[in-house]
Design an enzyme around this catalytic site. Structure first.
Site, PDB file in Angstrom:
ATOM      1  N   ALA A  65       0.861  -1.184   0.000  1.00 42.56           N
ATOM      2  CA  ALA A  65       0.000   0.000   0.000  1.00 42.56           C
ATOM      3  C   ALA A  65       0.893   1.228   0.000  1.00 42.56           C
ATOM      4  O   ALA A  65       2.035   1.180   0.484  1.00 42.56           O
ATOM      5  CB  ALA A  65      -0.875  -0.008   1.247  1.00 42.56           C
ATOM      6  N   GLY A 109       0.549  -5.164   0.619  1.00 41.29           N
ATOM      7  CA  GLY A 109      -0.619  -5.229  -0.261  1.00 41.29           C
ATOM      8  C   GLY A 109      -0.289  -5.833  -1.623  1.00 41.29           C
ATOM      9  O   GLY A 109      -1.166  -6.398  -2.283  1.00 41.29           O
ATOM     10  N   GLU A 112      -0.418  -9.449  -1.028  1.00 40.16           N
ATOM     11  CA  GLU A 112      -1.839  -9.813  -0.853  1.00 40.16           C
ATOM     12  C   GLU A 112      -2.571  -9.823  -2.194  1.00 40.16           C
ATOM     13  O   GLU A 112      -3.441 -10.656  -2.436  1.00 40.16           O
ATOM     14  CB  GLU A 112      -2.494  -8.837   0.136  1.00 40.16           C
ATOM     15  CG  GLU A 112      -1.967  -9.046   1.546  1.00 40.16           C
ATOM     16  CD  GLU A 112      -2.371  -7.939   2.501  1.00 40.16           C
ATOM     17  OE1 GLU A 112      -2.047  -6.765   2.216  1.00 40.16           O
ATOM     18  OE2 GLU A 112      -3.009  -8.235   3.521  1.00 40.16           O
ATOM     19  N   GLU A 132       4.142  -5.289   7.239  1.00 40.12           N
ATOM     20  CA  GLU A 132       3.294  -4.324   7.959  1.00 40.12           C
ATOM     21  C   GLU A 132       3.654  -4.201   9.428  1.00 40.12           C
ATOM     22  O   GLU A 132       3.533  -3.127  10.024  1.00 40.12           O
ATOM     23  CB  GLU A 132       1.812  -4.723   7.823  1.00 40.12           C
ATOM     24  CG  GLU A 132       1.229  -4.569   6.435  1.00 40.12           C
ATOM     25  CD  GLU A 132       1.392  -5.797   5.557  1.00 40.12           C
ATOM     26  OE1 GLU A 132       2.228  -6.680   5.882  1.00 40.12           O
ATOM     27  OE2 GLU A 132       0.692  -5.874   4.529  1.00 40.12           O
TER      28      GLU A 132
HETATM   29  N1  COA Z   1       4.537   3.271  -0.213  1.00 40.39           N
HETATM   30  C1  COA Z   1       4.939   4.466  -0.644  1.00 40.39           C
HETATM   31  N2  COA Z   1       6.144   4.677  -1.214  1.00 40.39           N
HETATM   32  C2  COA Z   1       6.961   3.622  -1.340  1.00 40.39           C
HETATM   33  C3  COA Z   1       6.601   2.329  -0.916  1.00 40.39           C
HETATM   34  C4  COA Z   1       5.315   2.181  -0.324  1.00 40.39           C
HETATM   35  N3  COA Z   1       4.864   0.989   0.084  1.00 40.39           N
HETATM   36  N4  COA Z   1       7.630   1.483  -1.164  1.00 40.39           N
HETATM   37  C5  COA Z   1       8.588   2.212  -1.741  1.00 40.39           C
HETATM   38  N5  COA Z   1       8.201   3.500  -1.862  1.00 40.39           N
HETATM   39  C6  COA Z   1       8.954   4.626  -2.449  1.00 40.39           C
HETATM   40  C7  COA Z   1      10.049   5.108  -1.522  1.00 40.39           C
HETATM   41  O1  COA Z   1       9.548   5.992  -0.556  1.00 40.39           O
HETATM   42  C8  COA Z   1      10.962   5.789  -2.516  1.00 40.39           C
HETATM   43  O2  COA Z   1      10.407   7.035  -2.867  1.00 40.39           O
HETATM   44  P1  COA Z   1      11.348   8.370  -2.961  1.00 40.39           P
HETATM   45  O3  COA Z   1      12.336   8.030  -4.047  1.00 40.39           O
HETATM   46  O4  COA Z   1      10.399   9.447  -3.354  1.00 40.39           O
HETATM   47  O5  COA Z   1      11.985   8.533  -1.627  1.00 40.39           O
HETATM   48  C9  COA Z   1      10.846   4.898  -3.754  1.00 40.39           C
HETATM   49  O6  COA Z   1       9.623   4.179  -3.611  1.00 40.39           O
HETATM   50  C10 COA Z   1      11.967   3.880  -3.868  1.00 40.39           C
HETATM   51  O7  COA Z   1      12.022   3.126  -2.673  1.00 40.39           O
HETATM   52  P2  COA Z   1      13.332   2.962  -1.775  1.00 40.39           P
HETATM   53  O8  COA Z   1      12.910   2.681  -0.378  1.00 40.39           O
HETATM   54  O9  COA Z   1      14.253   4.136  -1.977  1.00 40.39           O
HETATM   55  O10 COA Z   1      13.993   1.672  -2.440  1.00 40.39           O
HETATM   56  P3  COA Z   1      14.988   0.630  -1.747  1.00 40.39           P
HETATM   57  O11 COA Z   1      15.508  -0.231  -2.854  1.00 40.39           O
HETATM   58  O12 COA Z   1      15.975   1.337  -0.886  1.00 40.39           O
HETATM   59  O13 COA Z   1      14.063  -0.254  -0.782  1.00 40.39           O
HETATM   60  C11 COA Z   1      12.101  -1.533  -0.188  1.00 40.39           C
HETATM   61  C12 COA Z   1      13.060  -1.099  -1.307  1.00 40.39           C
HETATM   62  C13 COA Z   1      10.983  -2.325  -0.859  1.00 40.39           C
HETATM   63  C14 COA Z   1      12.835  -2.414   0.817  1.00 40.39           C
HETATM   64  C15 COA Z   1      11.546  -0.290   0.538  1.00 40.39           C
HETATM   65  O14 COA Z   1      11.082   0.629  -0.417  1.00 40.39           O
HETATM   66  C16 COA Z   1      10.390  -0.585   1.480  1.00 40.39           C
HETATM   67  O15 COA Z   1      10.616  -1.109   2.564  1.00 40.39           O
HETATM   68  N6  COA Z   1       9.142  -0.237   1.075  1.00 40.39           N
HETATM   69  C17 COA Z   1       7.979  -0.366   1.922  1.00 40.39           C
HETATM   70  C18 COA Z   1       7.482  -1.779   1.942  1.00 40.39           C
HETATM   71  C19 COA Z   1       6.322  -1.920   2.891  1.00 40.39           C
HETATM   72  O16 COA Z   1       6.438  -1.725   4.080  1.00 40.39           O
HETATM   73  N7  COA Z   1       5.156  -2.300   2.337  1.00 40.39           N
HETATM   74  C20 COA Z   1       3.961  -2.521   3.124  1.00 40.39           C
HETATM   75  C21 COA Z   1       3.124  -1.312   3.187  1.00 40.39           C
HETATM   76  S1  COA Z   1       1.701  -1.542   4.194  1.00 40.39           S
END
Ligand code: COA
Length: 258
Positions: A65, A109, A112, A132
């Site tokens: 999400a 999500g 999911e 989450e």
């Molecule tokens: N929601 C909103 N933005 C997200 C996102 C999410 N679920 N996942 C990634 N992004 C965005 C980041 O904020 C970043 O944006 P920015 O460039 O404007 O700062 C961009 O996508 C790239 O992500 P980044 O975190 O820089 O990449 P990474 O390779 O360092 O890490 C992940 C990858 C997947 C490990 C990391 O993005 C992450 O943990 N994402 C969230 C996953 C999560 O918790 N999902 C469940 C949500 S309920």
């Protein structure tokens, strides 16, 4: 015109691509609304037999999400955002098969959504998880219910309570994905699978999906009775007559979808 997704056709296969690669294809409200609208259209399009869902870019399927939308939201705002029909349930009960083509991060999500699809095919580079818990949340797109059904309660607990990510090989080993292929072959292998299903009678495919989905909600004895009724219903179709006739005449069947 949708702004956050792409919809493409390849014969009887339609592909919906979530197109926010700079945000790792995170599921914003707009993405969910646009995918729902696309599905509503594809549902009634007889030229489409199978739908594929994937993510744009090389890094992510869907990284969950859109977390930025959570900030400042109260419970009633969140409840409104999670109003029915929910995308996950629409996909699971969609009358045509939906294949998740998982090209990278498949988290929260996104995982999911993949679990709501009928078959999951993943790149070797894909990473899976329900992170989450690290946000002070629990899965809210059906993860606590669909994950244990796919991988068993123990693995579901481990993944949900730690938020750990696993690779494609482990995801396949525990039953979270059905197929893992080299990254560069993902599109071709996905289309191969999708076209194989799309070449079957659309009517019979629909009934088969309905019977299989019923196994998620019915006790075995009731499910077996339901299956018998659907099996007998197939005897009313021209496609069943054709399938049996073609077998006996040693020729390929020509489906009419009725
Ligand atoms: N929601 C909103 N933005 C997200 C996102 C999410 N679920 N996942 C990634 N992004 C965005 C980041 O904020 C970043 O944006 P920015 O460039 O404007 O700062 C961009 O996508 C790239 O992500 P980044 O975190 O820089 O990449 P990474 O390779 O360092 O890490 C992940 C990858 C997947 C490990 C990391 O993005 C992450 O943990 N994402 C969230 C996953 C999560 O918790 N999902 C469940 C949500 S309920």
């Amino acid at each position: 015109m949708p702004e956050t997704i792409l919809v493409e056709r390849d014969g009887r296969v339609a592909t919906i691509t979530v197109n926010r690669p700079d945000k790792l294809n995170a599921l914003s409200q707009q993405v969910r609304d646009e995918v729902l609208a696309a599905l509503a259209e594809l549902e009634h399009d007889d030229s489409v037999g199978v739908v594929v869902v994937t993510g744009a870019g090389d890094k992510a399927f869907i990284a969950g999400a859109d977390i930025s939308e959570f900030e400042g939201r109260g419970p009633m705002d969140q409840r409104e955002a999670m109003r029915f029909p929910r995308l996950y349930d629409v996909m699971a009960s969609f009358p045509k098969p939906v294949i998740a083509s998982i090209n990278g991060f498949c988290l929260g999500g996104g995982c999911e959504l993949a679990m709501s699809c009928d078959v999951r095919i993943a790149s070797e580079k894909a990473r899976f998880g329900q992170p989450e818990i690290k946000l002070g949340l629990i899965p809210g797109g059906g993860g606590t219910q669909r994950l244990p059904r796919l991988v068993g309660i123990g693995h579901a607990m481990r993944l949900t309570l730690t938020g750990d990510m696993i690779g494609a090989a482990e995801a396949k080993e525990i039953g979270l994905v059905e197929l893992v292929v080299p990254h560069e072959e993902l599109r071709a292998k996905t289309l191969e699978l999708a076209h194989k299903i799309a070449a079957m009678s659309p009517l019979t495919v629909r009934v088969a999906k309905e019977a299989l989905r019923a196994s998620e909600r019915l006790p075995l004895t009731e499910g077996i009775v339901y299956e018998r009724d659907l099996f007998c219903l197939c005897f009313s179709t021209a496609d069943m007559r054709e399938g049996v006739k073609a077998f006996l005449e040693k020729r390929p069947a020509v489906w009419q979808g009725r």
